[in-house]
Motif scaffolding. Structure first.
Motif, PDB file in Angstrom:
ATOM      1  N   ARG A 105      -5.254 -16.645  -3.548  1.00 52.53           N
ATOM      2  CA  ARG A 105      -6.502 -16.079  -3.033  1.00 52.53           C
ATOM      3  C   ARG A 105      -6.452 -15.748  -1.553  1.00 52.53           C
ATOM      4  O   ARG A 105      -7.122 -14.835  -1.093  1.00 52.53           O
ATOM      5  CB  ARG A 105      -7.660 -17.033  -3.311  1.00 52.53           C
ATOM      6  CG  ARG A 105      -8.044 -17.111  -4.773  1.00 52.53           C
ATOM      7  CD  ARG A 105      -9.178 -18.081  -5.006  1.00 52.53           C
ATOM      8  NE  ARG A 105      -8.764 -19.465  -4.737  1.00 52.53           N
ATOM      9  CZ  ARG A 105      -9.575 -20.511  -4.822  1.00 52.53           C
ATOM     10  NH1 ARG A 105     -10.837 -20.328  -5.144  1.00 52.53           N
ATOM     11  NH2 ARG A 105      -9.125 -21.725  -4.586  1.00 52.53           N
ATOM     12  N   SER A 106      -5.663 -16.484  -0.785  1.00 55.01           N
ATOM     13  CA  SER A 106      -5.647 -16.275   0.661  1.00 55.01           C
ATOM     14  C   SER A 106      -4.528 -15.343   1.118  1.00 55.01           C
ATOM     15  O   SER A 106      -4.393 -15.088   2.319  1.00 55.01           O
ATOM     16  CB  SER A 106      -5.503 -17.622   1.374  1.00 55.01           C
ATOM     17  OG  SER A 106      -4.275 -18.248   1.024  1.00 55.01           O
ATOM     18  N   MET A 107      -3.730 -14.844   0.189  1.00 53.43           N
ATOM     19  CA  MET A 107      -2.599 -14.006   0.592  1.00 53.43           C
ATOM     20  C   MET A 107      -3.080 -12.642   1.092  1.00 53.43           C
ATOM     21  O   MET A 107      -3.854 -11.959   0.423  1.00 53.43           O
ATOM     22  CB  MET A 107      -1.612 -13.820  -0.563  1.00 53.43           C
ATOM     23  CG  MET A 107      -0.340 -13.080  -0.141  1.00 53.43           C
ATOM     24  SD  MET A 107       0.923 -12.966  -1.438  1.00 53.43           S
ATOM     25  CE  MET A 107       1.483 -14.673  -1.494  1.00 53.43           C
ATOM     26  N   ARG A 108      -2.609 -12.240   2.252  1.00 49.55           N
ATOM     27  CA  ARG A 108      -2.982 -10.947   2.820  1.00 49.55           C
ATOM     28  C   ARG A 108      -2.158  -9.838   2.161  1.00 49.55           C
ATOM     29  O   ARG A 108      -1.017 -10.050   1.740  1.00 49.55           O
ATOM     30  CB  ARG A 108      -2.757 -10.948   4.334  1.00 49.55           C
ATOM     31  CG  ARG A 108      -3.575 -12.009   5.048  1.00 49.55           C
ATOM     32  CD  ARG A 108      -3.326 -12.000   6.536  1.00 49.55           C
ATOM     33  NE  ARG A 108      -3.779 -10.756   7.138  1.00 49.55           N
ATOM     34  CZ  ARG A 108      -3.606 -10.462   8.436  1.00 49.55           C
ATOM     35  NH1 ARG A 108      -2.969 -11.317   9.227  1.00 49.55           N
ATOM     36  NH2 ARG A 108      -4.045  -9.322   8.931  1.00 49.55           N
ATOM     37  N   ILE A 109      -2.771  -8.642   2.079  1.00 50.87           N
ATOM     38  CA  ILE A 109      -2.108  -7.520   1.427  1.00 50.87           C
ATOM     39  C   ILE A 109      -2.157  -6.292   2.341  1.00 50.87           C
ATOM     40  O   ILE A 109      -3.223  -5.881   2.795  1.00 50.87           O
ATOM     41  CB  ILE A 109      -2.764  -7.186   0.077  1.00 50.87           C
ATOM     42  CG1 ILE A 109      -2.587  -8.350  -0.901  1.00 50.87           C
ATOM     43  CG2 ILE A 109      -2.150  -5.905  -0.518  1.00 50.87           C
ATOM     44  CD1 ILE A 109      -3.173  -8.121  -2.276  1.00 50.87           C
ATOM     45  N   GLY A 110      -0.992  -5.735   2.614  1.00 56.00           N
ATOM     46  CA  GLY A 110      -0.890  -4.483   3.363  1.00 56.00           C
ATOM     47  C   GLY A 110      -0.700  -3.322   2.404  1.00 56.00           C
ATOM     48  O   GLY A 110      -0.596  -3.503   1.186  1.00 56.00           O
ATOM     49  N   LYS A 111      -0.634  -2.117   2.969  1.00 54.05           N
ATOM     50  CA  LYS A 111      -0.513  -0.916   2.135  1.00 54.05           C
ATOM     51  C   LYS A 111       0.435   0.094   2.778  1.00 54.05           C
ATOM     52  O   LYS A 111       0.507   0.212   4.004  1.00 54.05           O
ATOM     53  CB  LYS A 111      -1.883  -0.256   1.938  1.00 54.05           C
ATOM     54  CG  LYS A 111      -2.887  -1.100   1.143  1.00 54.05           C
ATOM     55  CD  LYS A 111      -4.210  -0.359   0.985  1.00 54.05           C
ATOM     56  CE  LYS A 111      -5.263  -1.242   0.338  1.00 54.05           C
ATOM     57  NZ  LYS A 111      -4.959  -1.495  -1.096  1.00 54.05           N
ATOM     58  N   ILE A 112       1.140   0.819   1.904  1.00 52.11           N
ATOM     59  CA  ILE A 112       1.966   1.959   2.322  1.00 52.11           C
ATOM     60  C   ILE A 112       1.627   3.132   1.420  1.00 52.11           C
ATOM     61  O   ILE A 112       1.576   2.983   0.199  1.00 52.11           O
ATOM     62  CB  ILE A 112       3.473   1.663   2.188  1.00 52.11           C
ATOM     63  CG1 ILE A 112       3.883   0.421   2.972  1.00 52.11           C
ATOM     64  CG2 ILE A 112       4.299   2.865   2.658  1.00 52.11           C
ATOM     65  CD1 ILE A 112       5.351   0.060   2.797  1.00 52.11           C
ATOM     66  N   LEU A 113       1.359   4.282   2.020  1.00 49.10           N
ATOM     67  CA  LEU A 113       1.176   5.508   1.250  1.00 49.10           C
ATOM     68  C   LEU A 113       2.392   6.393   1.477  1.00 49.10           C
ATOM     69  O   LEU A 113       2.668   6.810   2.608  1.00 49.10           O
ATOM     70  CB  LEU A 113      -0.100   6.235   1.676  1.00 49.10           C
ATOM     71  CG  LEU A 113      -0.339   7.605   1.015  1.00 49.10           C
ATOM     72  CD1 LEU A 113      -0.375   7.490  -0.502  1.00 49.10           C
ATOM     73  CD2 LEU A 113      -1.625   8.238   1.535  1.00 49.10           C
ATOM     74  N   VAL A 114       3.134   6.630   0.404  1.00 48.79           N
ATOM     75  CA  VAL A 114       4.325   7.478   0.456  1.00 48.79           C
ATOM     76  C   VAL A 114       4.090   8.668  -0.449  1.00 48.79           C
ATOM     77  O   VAL A 114       3.786   8.502  -1.639  1.00 48.79           O
ATOM     78  CB  VAL A 114       5.582   6.705   0.005  1.00 48.79           C
ATOM     79  CG1 VAL A 114       6.811   7.610   0.078  1.00 48.79           C
ATOM     80  CG2 VAL A 114       5.785   5.457   0.852  1.00 48.79           C
ATOM     81  N   ASP A 115       4.221   9.864   0.097  1.00 51.09           N
ATOM     82  CA  ASP A 115       4.059  11.080  -0.699  1.00 51.09           C
ATOM     83  C   ASP A 115       5.434  11.634  -1.038  1.00 51.09           C
ATOM     84  O   ASP A 115       6.374  11.503  -0.254  1.00 51.09           O
ATOM     85  CB  ASP A 115       3.243  12.115   0.086  1.00 51.09           C
ATOM     86  CG  ASP A 115       2.722  13.224  -0.808  1.00 51.09           C
ATOM     87  OD1 ASP A 115       2.753  13.042  -2.035  1.00 51.09           O
ATOM     88  OD2 ASP A 115       2.288  14.265  -0.280  1.00 51.09           O
ATOM     89  N   SER A 116       5.556  12.239  -2.210  1.00 52.10           N
ATOM     90  CA  SER A 116       6.840  12.806  -2.613  1.00 52.10           C
ATOM     91  C   SER A 116       6.653  14.246  -3.055  1.00 52.10           C
ATOM     92  O   SER A 116       5.649  14.596  -3.682  1.00 52.10           O
ATOM     93  CB  SER A 116       7.473  11.990  -3.745  1.00 52.10           C
ATOM     94  OG  SER A 116       6.606  11.904  -4.855  1.00 52.10           O
TER      95      SER A 116
END
Length: 226
Positions: free
Chosen positions: A114-125
């Motif tokens: 529940r406490s784990m942080r989540i990042g994001k990457i947007l990769v376009d192809s």
């Protein structure tokens, strides 16, 4: 009771592909997992059933992914006053999803941690050349000091995932601190990712020449089919 002969023993441990090395792991192909994979691939599956089954399969691979993280020994006292020697997750883990399909895996990770942080990457192809480029990346400020669970369900060519891994490395994340969590992978993509990032840990449920590339559309309901 004697032990089973070697050919009769069973294991729930992810299997390793000799060709791909010990860091590429495939979940055991049980009847339950095969059924879930079949429902996901079936074009007649309704969206509600698709999402329900996908969430189950995602939870299975996430749970195994957590086994790849470091643990520390600890002692606790039980309600009866007894001492118990157990394990705790070592601090310093986070998730990173590759937008958009990878976001389907975030809930399972947060349900477990529940406490784990989540990042994001947007990769376009590019649809013709399949070359990938990064649109944006948002990570915890101290990601270089963390173990990273990289989330993306479908790996067909491997280009998008390899680009995301390179972005993490550009942010000083050591390659052997990255654990890629995946559902479906082609042999071609597997060979590509292993050759380019040999110290990366990969966990998937299936190696197959054809991946269900409709996954994101069906999961998020953007294909207008029920």
């Amino acid at each position: 009771m004697g032990s089973l002969p070697a050919e009769m023993t069973t294991t729930s441990e992810p299997s390793e592909s000799p060709k791909l090395g010990g860091k590429f792991k495939v979940l055991p192909s049980t009847d339950q997992i095969k059924e879930l994979q079949t429902i996901i691939r079936d074009k007649t599956t309704s969206r509600s059933d698709f999402k329900f089954v996908a969430d189950r399969l995602i939870r299975m691979v996430i749970e195994e992914g957590l086994n790849q993280l470091p643990y520390t020994s600890c002692d606790v006292t039980t309600p009866t006053g007894c001492s118990y020697s157990g394990l705790r997750y070592a601090k310093g883990n986070c998730g990173v999803s590759i937008v958009r399909s990878g976001e389907a895996m975030e809930k399972a990770l947060q349900d477990c941690c529940r406490s784990m942080r989540i990042g994001k990457i947007l990769v376009d192809s590019d649809s013709e050349t399949h070359s990938a480029h990064v649109v944006f990346a948002k990570f915890p400020y101290d990601i270089a000091d963390r173990k990273v669970l990289l989330l993306y369900p479908i790996m067909s060519s491997g280009n998008k995932v390899c680009k995301a891994i390179q972005v993490l490395k550009d942010h000083d994340v050591p390659e052997d601190h990255i654990i890629f969590i995946n559902l479906f992978c082609t042999p071609t993509a597997a060979e590509k990712i292993v050759s380019e990032y040999p110290n990366l840990t990969v966990l998937t449920t299936e190696l197959h020449p054809v991946t269900p590339n409709h996954f994101g559309q069906r999961y998020f309901g953007t294909d207008h089919v029920d």
